[in-house]
Motif scaffolding. Sequence first.
Motif, PDB file in Angstrom:
ATOM      1  N   ASP A 125       0.858  -1.250  -0.061  1.00 63.07           N
ATOM      2  CA  ASP A 125      -0.191  -0.116  -0.125  1.00 63.07           C
ATOM      3  C   ASP A 125       0.798   1.204   0.121  1.00 63.07           C
ATOM      4  O   ASP A 125       0.525   2.252  -0.683  1.00 63.07           O
ATOM      5  CB  ASP A 125      -0.833  -0.159   1.148  1.00 63.07           C
ATOM      6  CG  ASP A 125      -2.076  -1.101   1.100  1.00 63.07           C
ATOM      7  OD1 ASP A 125      -2.266  -1.437  -0.029  1.00 63.07           O
ATOM      8  OD2 ASP A 125      -2.670  -1.326   1.983  1.00 63.07           O
ATOM      9  N   ARG A 126       1.961   1.150   0.756  1.00 62.37           N
ATOM     10  CA  ARG A 126       2.854   2.405   0.887  1.00 62.37           C
ATOM     11  C   ARG A 126       3.422   2.608  -0.679  1.00 62.37           C
ATOM     12  O   ARG A 126       3.547   3.900  -0.962  1.00 62.37           O
ATOM     13  CB  ARG A 126       3.876   2.117   2.039  1.00 62.37           C
ATOM     14  CG  ARG A 126       3.255   2.201   3.361  1.00 62.37           C
ATOM     15  CD  ARG A 126       4.312   2.465   4.391  1.00 62.37           C
ATOM     16  NE  ARG A 126       5.622   1.303   4.308  1.00 62.37           N
ATOM     17  CZ  ARG A 126       5.628   0.366   4.973  1.00 62.37           C
ATOM     18  NH1 ARG A 126       4.514  -0.042   6.000  1.00 62.37           N
ATOM     19  NH2 ARG A 126       6.470  -0.657   4.735  1.00 62.37           N
ATOM     20  N   ILE A 127       4.014   1.486  -1.283  1.00 62.96           N
ATOM     21  CA  ILE A 127       4.493   1.833  -2.451  1.00 62.96           C
ATOM     22  C   ILE A 127       3.696   2.230  -3.615  1.00 62.96           C
ATOM     23  O   ILE A 127       3.897   3.084  -4.309  1.00 62.96           O
ATOM     24  CB  ILE A 127       5.404   0.396  -2.839  1.00 62.96           C
ATOM     25  CG1 ILE A 127       6.449   0.220  -1.973  1.00 62.96           C
ATOM     26  CG2 ILE A 127       5.870   0.569  -4.349  1.00 62.96           C
ATOM     27  CD1 ILE A 127       7.526   1.218  -1.732  1.00 62.96           C
ATOM     28  N   ARG A 128       2.531   1.516  -3.620  1.00 60.76           N
ATOM     29  CA  ARG A 128       1.300   2.003  -4.494  1.00 60.76           C
ATOM     30  C   ARG A 128       1.015   3.335  -4.269  1.00 60.76           C
ATOM     31  O   ARG A 128       0.850   4.146  -5.158  1.00 60.76           O
ATOM     32  CB  ARG A 128       0.057   1.108  -4.284  1.00 60.76           C
ATOM     33  CG  ARG A 128      -1.022   1.215  -5.384  1.00 60.76           C
ATOM     34  CD  ARG A 128      -2.217   0.388  -4.862  1.00 60.76           C
ATOM     35  NE  ARG A 128      -1.860  -0.859  -5.146  1.00 60.76           N
ATOM     36  CZ  ARG A 128      -1.953  -1.888  -4.282  1.00 60.76           C
ATOM     37  NH1 ARG A 128      -2.519  -1.574  -2.892  1.00 60.76           N
ATOM     38  NH2 ARG A 128      -1.652  -3.299  -4.306  1.00 60.76           N
ATOM     39  N   GLU A 129       0.849   3.953  -3.069  1.00 61.57           N
ATOM     40  CA  GLU A 129       0.510   5.358  -2.900  1.00 61.57           C
ATOM     41  C   GLU A 129       1.714   6.154  -3.258  1.00 61.57           C
ATOM     42  O   GLU A 129       1.593   7.500  -3.894  1.00 61.57           O
ATOM     43  CB  GLU A 129       0.288   5.592  -1.272  1.00 61.57           C
ATOM     44  CG  GLU A 129      -0.129   7.052  -0.838  1.00 61.57           C
ATOM     45  CD  GLU A 129      -0.960   7.676  -1.886  1.00 61.57           C
ATOM     46  OE1 GLU A 129      -1.219   8.961  -2.014  1.00 61.57           O
ATOM     47  OE2 GLU A 129      -2.099   6.819  -2.368  1.00 61.57           O
ATOM     48  N   LEU A 130       2.754   5.802  -2.914  1.00 61.64           N
ATOM     49  CA  LEU A 130       4.242   6.742  -3.447  1.00 61.64           C
ATOM     50  C   LEU A 130       3.989   6.846  -5.150  1.00 61.64           C
ATOM     51  O   LEU A 130       4.218   7.876  -5.692  1.00 61.64           O
ATOM     52  CB  LEU A 130       5.443   6.043  -3.230  1.00 61.64           C
ATOM     53  CG  LEU A 130       6.787   6.469  -3.825  1.00 61.64           C
ATOM     54  CD1 LEU A 130       6.985   7.828  -3.247  1.00 61.64           C
ATOM     55  CD2 LEU A 130       7.716   5.608  -3.373  1.00 61.64           C
ATOM     56  N   VAL A 131       3.562   5.685  -5.705  1.00 62.77           N
ATOM     57  CA  VAL A 131       3.547   5.799  -7.197  1.00 62.77           C
ATOM     58  C   VAL A 131       2.315   6.511  -7.741  1.00 62.77           C
ATOM     59  O   VAL A 131       2.433   7.438  -8.565  1.00 62.77           O
ATOM     60  CB  VAL A 131       3.664   4.145  -7.741  1.00 62.77           C
ATOM     61  CG1 VAL A 131       3.413   4.250  -9.243  1.00 62.77           C
ATOM     62  CG2 VAL A 131       4.928   3.506  -7.702  1.00 62.77           C
ATOM     63  N   ARG A 132       1.199   6.376  -7.141  1.00 58.94           N
ATOM     64  CA  ARG A 132       0.291   7.089  -7.357  1.00 58.94           C
ATOM     65  C   ARG A 132       0.371   8.668  -7.146  1.00 58.94           C
ATOM     66  O   ARG A 132       0.106   9.340  -8.105  1.00 58.94           O
ATOM     67  CB  ARG A 132      -0.940   6.446  -6.664  1.00 58.94           C
ATOM     68  CG  ARG A 132      -2.559   7.159  -7.094  1.00 58.94           C
ATOM     69  CD  ARG A 132      -3.404   7.469  -5.908  1.00 58.94           C
ATOM     70  NE  ARG A 132      -3.109   8.084  -5.108  1.00 58.94           N
ATOM     71  CZ  ARG A 132      -2.860   9.542  -5.068  1.00 58.94           C
ATOM     72  NH1 ARG A 132      -3.305  10.239  -6.053  1.00 58.94           N
ATOM     73  NH2 ARG A 132      -2.543  10.493  -3.820  1.00 58.94           N
TER      74      ARG A 132
END
Length: 191
Positions: A125-132
């Motif tokens: 979730d943290r990586i997905r949010e960073l990318v988003r």
Amino acid sequence: MRQVESSCIRRRIVQAAIRLHREIGFRKTTVADIARGASMSPANVYRFFPSRQAIEEMVVANLLDRMSAAATLAARGDSALERLTAALRTISQLHQHRLEHDSKQHELVAAAVRENWAVARSYTDRIRELVRATIAAGQASGELRPGCARAMTCCLLEAMEGYLNPPRINTAAVRPKFDEMMDFCTGALRH
């Protein structure tokens, strides 16, 4: 003082678990082994962790927290595409390094991801949010094409899964180099 002491003991238990995971693998490591490695009784280990799984989760959480921090730190650059590339390259390199130099720890992280542990979901979730957020910022600046940032994030992470997902990372896999795949993906994102 009591909380500091408790934190030190928990850290000692986790370090003993890491040593044993590296020697014999996490599947063969028992709480009794960890207790011996930490110079305490199994009952004492259970005072600080309710189960072997909880110890393993702490090990994985520490590894993934460091990866998330490294990716966030790497995601600093002038353009959104540079930030995306740097963050994803950092993740890929850290996974690859662990696979090559600490394969038993890599096996533990891969199991956590494959079995959908809470610590692995939190990291994802943290990586997905960073990318988003990076894609959204690139769209706002006009660098990246318009569209749903969330959908573009999912597409990018799906395309890069062989480089970012521990169970899929394999030194023998035949696939494009990271830079070739990332160039392809950034070409699709570019406005």
